[in-house]
Design an enzyme around this catalytic site. Sequence first.
Site, PDB file in Angstrom:
ATOM      1  N   ASP A 148       0.900  -1.152  -0.078  1.00 10.92           N
ATOM      2  CA  ASP A 148       0.083  -0.029  -0.046  1.00 10.92           C
ATOM      3  C   ASP A 148       0.776   1.232  -0.059  1.00 10.92           C
ATOM      4  OD1 ASP A 148       1.015  -0.669   2.703  1.00 10.92           O
ATOM      5  OD2 ASP A 148      -0.590   0.800   3.321  1.00 10.92           O
ATOM      6  N   GLU A 213       0.008  -1.103   5.639  1.00  6.78           N
ATOM      7  CA  GLU A 213       1.378  -0.657   6.430  1.00  6.78           C
ATOM      8  C   GLU A 213       1.126   0.953   6.785  1.00  6.78           C
ATOM      9  OE1 GLU A 213       4.766   0.954   7.677  1.00  6.78           O
ATOM     10  OE2 GLU A 213       3.901   1.602   6.067  1.00  6.78           O
TER      11      GLU A 213
END
Lengths: 524, 524
Positions: A148, A213
């Site tokens: 991400d 994350e």
Amino acid sequence: MSVILKAIRLCYDFRLPASTRTSLAINYYNIFHKNISTAVDLPQTMASEKILPNIFQFVDKNINSYKSLLKEAVAIPSVSCDVKYRDDCVRMVKWMQDKLKEVGATTELRDVGFQTIDGKEVKLPPVLIGTLGNDKKKNTICVYGHLDVQPALKSDGWLTEPFELVERDNKLYGRGSTDDKGPVLGWLHAINAYKGVGVELPVNLKFVFECMEESGSEGLDALLIEQLKPAGFFNDVDYVCISDNYWLGTTKPCITYGLRGISYYFLEVECAKMDLHSGVYGGTVHEAMSDLIYLMGQLVDKDGKILITDIYKSVAPLTESEKSLYTNIDFDPEAYRKSIEAPKLAHNGVKEQLLMHRWRYPSLSLHGIEGAAFQPGAKTVIPGKVIGKFSIRLVPNQEPEEVEKLVFEYINKKWAERGSPNKMRITAQSGRAWTENPDHPHYQAAARATKLIYQTDPDMSREGGSIPVTITLQEASGRNVLLLPMGAGDDMAHSQNEKINVRNYIEGIKLFAAYLYEVSKLPK
Amino acid sequence: MSVILKAIRLCYDFRLPASTRTSLAINYYNIFHKNISTAVDLPQTMASEKILPNIFQFVDKNINSYKSLLKEAVAIPSVSCDVKYRDDCVRMVKWMQDKLKEVGATTELRDVGFQTIDGKEVKLPPVLIGTLGNDKKKNTICVYGHLDVQPALKSDGWLTEPFELVERDNKLYGRGSTDDKGPVLGWLHAINAYKGVGVELPVNLKFVFECMEESGSEGLDALLIEQLKPAGFFNDVDYVCISDNYWLGTTKPCITYGLRGISYYFLEVECAKMDLHSGVYGGTVHEAMSDLIYLMGQLVDKDGKILITDIYKSVAPLTESEKSLYTNIDFDPEAYRKSIEAPKLAHNGVKEQLLMHRWRYPSLSLHGIEGAAFQPGAKTVIPGKVIGKFSIRLVPNQEPEEVEKLVFEYINKKWAERGSPNKMRITAQSGRAWTENPDHPHYQAAARATKLIYQTDPDMSREGGSIPVTITLQEASGRNVLLLPMGAGDDMAHSQNEKINVRNYIEGIKLFAAYLYEVSKLPK
């Protein structure tokens, strides 16, 4: 620096073809290996095996394919903090699953449940788990990375489209190029390079690639601790490696053995159930913004000193031997200042002070205010409810619970002094700091790999940022965890115009290949 | 209150059909006219002419068409502060042009040039100018209104789609319903109602409808003063009327003879050329947010007292006679407090103090910060450049230039005390306060019209908000300007869930028709 080393660097500076670089590198490798007289111990088998030189040659021949795969990955806007990109996050995870399958890994997507946003349950993207190789004689490395990215809009000040990888001046610009899609693909390319030169991978690999994350790794801790660990996923893991950080500067590589933690605060003040017109209501209400600005103004002084009572009390004392470490680190404060165009750095720009305040002292940053006017122009609103955001980067030996308690007590005291009739509420999310022993053989193996690629001993450094999964992986595996950065210190992760240098990306692939090789030689 | 008056109010409370309301209103009108014994003087010709009762009947028969036209107007998201809605603004102006043409007005769209946004020239929406009637024997009224709206997103906390007019509990919810599309359409419906009952409009009308009011009316002043005035547009104007404000409370109508001005500030602090990662850079830079929060924290105390040196010095002194005026105004602090769900009002909730601090004393509001994190969640950014927004509502006799000078001096002094190495810059946009004489025949005519509709003498009130065009129209025309509100004090203009009561919308149309009638009887 030898003539050959200089030549290799110049190859990059003058954009010489990959073949020239590779032959120089192989020359260098041979010379280097014959004349070894450094602190780093190179494995004796390597020169004869010629595995790594062949891999380096293979990597240099495949630069274009590495760039185009990164382009594909960057084009998927896997922004985790905004649910409207949730489908893209899932797409990104599946894209990476296909890539791992192609190199022969067995993979699975693990459901990690839901997150709650504005009272609604939103499905989290799955975590990609993979295993490649199961040879009992080989060491097993667990590799973590994230798929991400932070949000990015061209209008934020990007010079190019953030989700389109663009090469300029030997740099690859795009959201996620360095944080963390480039490094994640680095592992894939390194594995492929072993295949490409017809050599069996010298280690077993386990993968944990998540897609949350940048948004607190929601669901990951539970998966690692409550599911994967009891199921034996970590039983055969010998070492853990994370590549999700950066060199300290722009020229010298480093290996990272410490991270600060973070304690993030949401400070909410409410004066009315809705936003109010400042003409109609101004002068008749106790405005929430005024209270919030007062509280946020009590937290830190202009030089960055945190004003919260006793906040420095538990910080690990600075020993003379630790103090001396900072002197030898390769860090140029003026280059650092210039790279961000700051008028002046804190601590009068003194190198050792700057490093210590980045790594071993806590810092407090005021991030912004949710609920207030943020648009360009002259909005005349009295916000009804505002949420101030600030965080403290935690260091050894600050315990999150203790820091939260100090902050809550301090804010409550200041709020009582204020005497406002409004409603105030403060909540926190925290993760502790992390450090490892940089003298561990695992770190020495990574240092040898780094020296092989960059022809210099890496700095053993710490970082100011926080990667909470580092601690979780340390706890779940019980093994030594190492942070092996691919990108440079000016890559602008989280900021506008994020990039990775072509050099860091390509040499990073070689570094990962060399790291796998070096770790394979460590005792089981 | 007579039995009939009570009956009319109950018609609304119990949602009786329009026909019942109308016949009660006509009954009342006849009784009221025969038994007149109030301070308000009704024209003697009205009862025999029966014009207004017929118009009221016509209006009550056409409620559904008024609602559906407002629905059409609300559906055009003419948000002026965001250029992405600029086409919708132009569409809105053209939509209204068509409506004016339909009632027989001659119209033109006046180009008012460009505005500069982020260094780019963006075309402003045109201003709609119209003329209806040119009878030298009639009075001419210049009517101003605006077609643009504040931004609105469902996610801001709207219970319905902001750009879809929804009726619930006799209220019409939608952005612009009360500010200012409802009132603008009110004029149109009033003109139509004269046509509907076959009576010639008793006045000439001139229209100025703009679409940038919520964004500083850019381009309008120049158009009015430098083009329309020299071209003679205002030569035959006798009175100016603006309906762009609200009753003080929710039950009693008012006519407005004063507005506060505004001095809006952009306070910019820059510490770096880009946003920075708080882990990587926290502890090494002088953060701009910390400086900005410090400066914003020096402006106002918790009770709303402005801390800027000498800011109250030029405020018109409070005379005993003015002081006594506030006692008689119909204003319920507790209802006001409850309507916004504030824990406690300023000035201990004392009515006279609240009114004075809304109308005749300056107030300072902190609106928000541009460039900082504003999203939900835990963004860990150190913003590189932040712009704090605050404004002071100006009152008689504060001159904008003088107030700006005091603010600049104060901020510069506080900045010097701070001693930060960062860059600070402050700029302002200002417009002065406005008052008229409420004893003017124009105000008395509007009071008669209001009493006819609402069966009570309206409060002569001032407002805390600012409508800078009021002063411009006063200057351009040299005529008496009056603010005739249509909506109620709880309409939540600029806020979530903006609405107009069906009653205020429909009776407002009648009010406008009656106002035109009353003004027609004034001497030329």
